[in-house]
Design a protein around this motif. Structure first.
Motif, PDB file in Angstrom:
ATOM      1  N   PHE A 130       0.667  -1.172   0.108  1.00 46.64           N
ATOM      2  CA  PHE A 130       0.013  -0.065   0.156  1.00 46.64           C
ATOM      3  C   PHE A 130       0.889   1.139   0.352  1.00 46.64           C
ATOM      4  O   PHE A 130       0.439   2.218  -0.859  1.00 46.64           O
TER       5      PHE A 130
ATOM      6  N   ALA B  61       2.027   2.208  -3.346  1.00 50.48           N
ATOM      7  CA  ALA B  61       0.772   2.349  -4.125  1.00 50.48           C
ATOM      8  C   ALA B  61       0.328   3.892  -3.932  1.00 50.48           C
ATOM      9  O   ALA B  61       0.209   4.569  -4.749  1.00 50.48           O
ATOM     10  N   MET B  62       0.365   4.263  -2.736  1.00 46.73           N
ATOM     11  CA  MET B  62       0.180   5.752  -2.368  1.00 46.73           C
ATOM     12  C   MET B  62       1.101   6.665  -2.739  1.00 46.73           C
ATOM     13  O   MET B  62       0.644   7.768  -3.134  1.00 46.73           O
TER      14      MET B  62
ATOM     15  N   SER C 231       0.411   7.495  -6.232  1.00 49.98           N
ATOM     16  CA  SER C 231      -0.854   8.102  -6.253  1.00 49.98           C
ATOM     17  C   SER C 231      -0.532   9.774  -5.932  1.00 49.98           C
ATOM     18  O   SER C 231      -0.992  10.491  -6.576  1.00 49.98           O
TER      19      SER C 231
ATOM     20  N   ILE D  41      -8.602   8.455  -9.652  1.00 45.78           N
ATOM     21  CA  ILE D  41      -7.388   7.508  -9.112  1.00 45.78           C
ATOM     22  C   ILE D  41      -7.968   6.807  -7.973  1.00 45.78           C
ATOM     23  O   ILE D  41      -8.658   7.229  -6.935  1.00 45.78           O
TER      24      ILE D  41
ATOM     25  N   THR E 249      -6.990   4.123  -5.175  1.00 46.14           N
ATOM     26  CA  THR E 249      -5.607   3.651  -4.664  1.00 46.14           C
ATOM     27  C   THR E 249      -6.225   2.330  -3.694  1.00 46.14           C
ATOM     28  O   THR E 249      -6.945   2.581  -3.072  1.00 46.14           O
ATOM     29  N   GLU E 250      -5.612   1.158  -3.895  1.00 47.81           N
ATOM     30  CA  GLU E 250      -5.691   0.015  -3.042  1.00 47.81           C
ATOM     31  C   GLU E 250      -4.319  -0.550  -2.604  1.00 47.81           C
ATOM     32  O   GLU E 250      -3.479  -0.324  -2.992  1.00 47.81           O
TER      33      GLU E 250
ATOM     34  N   LYS F  71      -2.132  -1.779  -5.683  1.00 52.05           N
ATOM     35  CA  LYS F  71      -2.512  -1.185  -7.036  1.00 52.05           C
ATOM     36  C   LYS F  71      -3.141  -0.092  -6.848  1.00 52.05           C
ATOM     37  O   LYS F  71      -3.859   0.271  -5.866  1.00 52.05           O
ATOM     38  N   VAL F  72      -2.894   0.765  -8.108  1.00 50.79           N
ATOM     39  CA  VAL F  72      -3.803   1.932  -8.458  1.00 50.79           C
ATOM     40  C   VAL F  72      -4.096   2.050  -9.682  1.00 50.79           C
ATOM     41  O   VAL F  72      -3.610   1.753 -10.705  1.00 50.79           O
TER      42      VAL F  72
END
Length: 109
Positions: free
Chosen positions: A51, A54-55, A58, A74, A76-77, A80-81
């Motif tokens: 995460f 991914a963040m 983002s 966007i 964000t998980e 993945k993004v």
């Protein structure tokens, strides 16, 4: 893709022409075209190890969007993004969306 990534977004008016040029789509091969509510959009899912990565991606994308005055969807998980580009003012794809997709890919470098 580098050619697109080196371009700048231009102001997009409500009467700007939508992009129908398949050549631009070939220039960003990792992106797909989705149609939602009759609106063509560019979309790509980026994968990350966790995460935090991914963040971070983002946040870099948010900074780029602010610089160019063009903003994506966007999601964000964990790991993945999902990034979605389209031009709200014309309810479809503009050259700016392809430019921004190419610039988004460069954030991985």
């Amino acid at each position: 893709m580098t050619e697109l990534a080196n371009m700048k977004c231009e102001a997009c008016r409500a009467d700007a022409p939508k992009v129908t040029d398949a050549e631009l789509i070939r220039m960003i091969p990792d992106w797909g075209v989705q149609v939602r509510d009759g609106i063509m959009q560019l979309e790509r899912v980026y994968k990350f190890k966790n995460f935090r990565q991914a963040m971070a991606f983002s946040n870099k994308l948010a900074d780029l969007a602010e610089e160019e005055f063009h903003h994506p969807g966007i999601l964000t998980e964990w790991g993945k993004v999902t990034v979605t580009w389209w031009s709200h003012s014309i309810k479809g794809l503009h050259r700016n969306d392809f430019i921004m997709a190419a610039k988004t890919d460069q954030l991985l470098d």
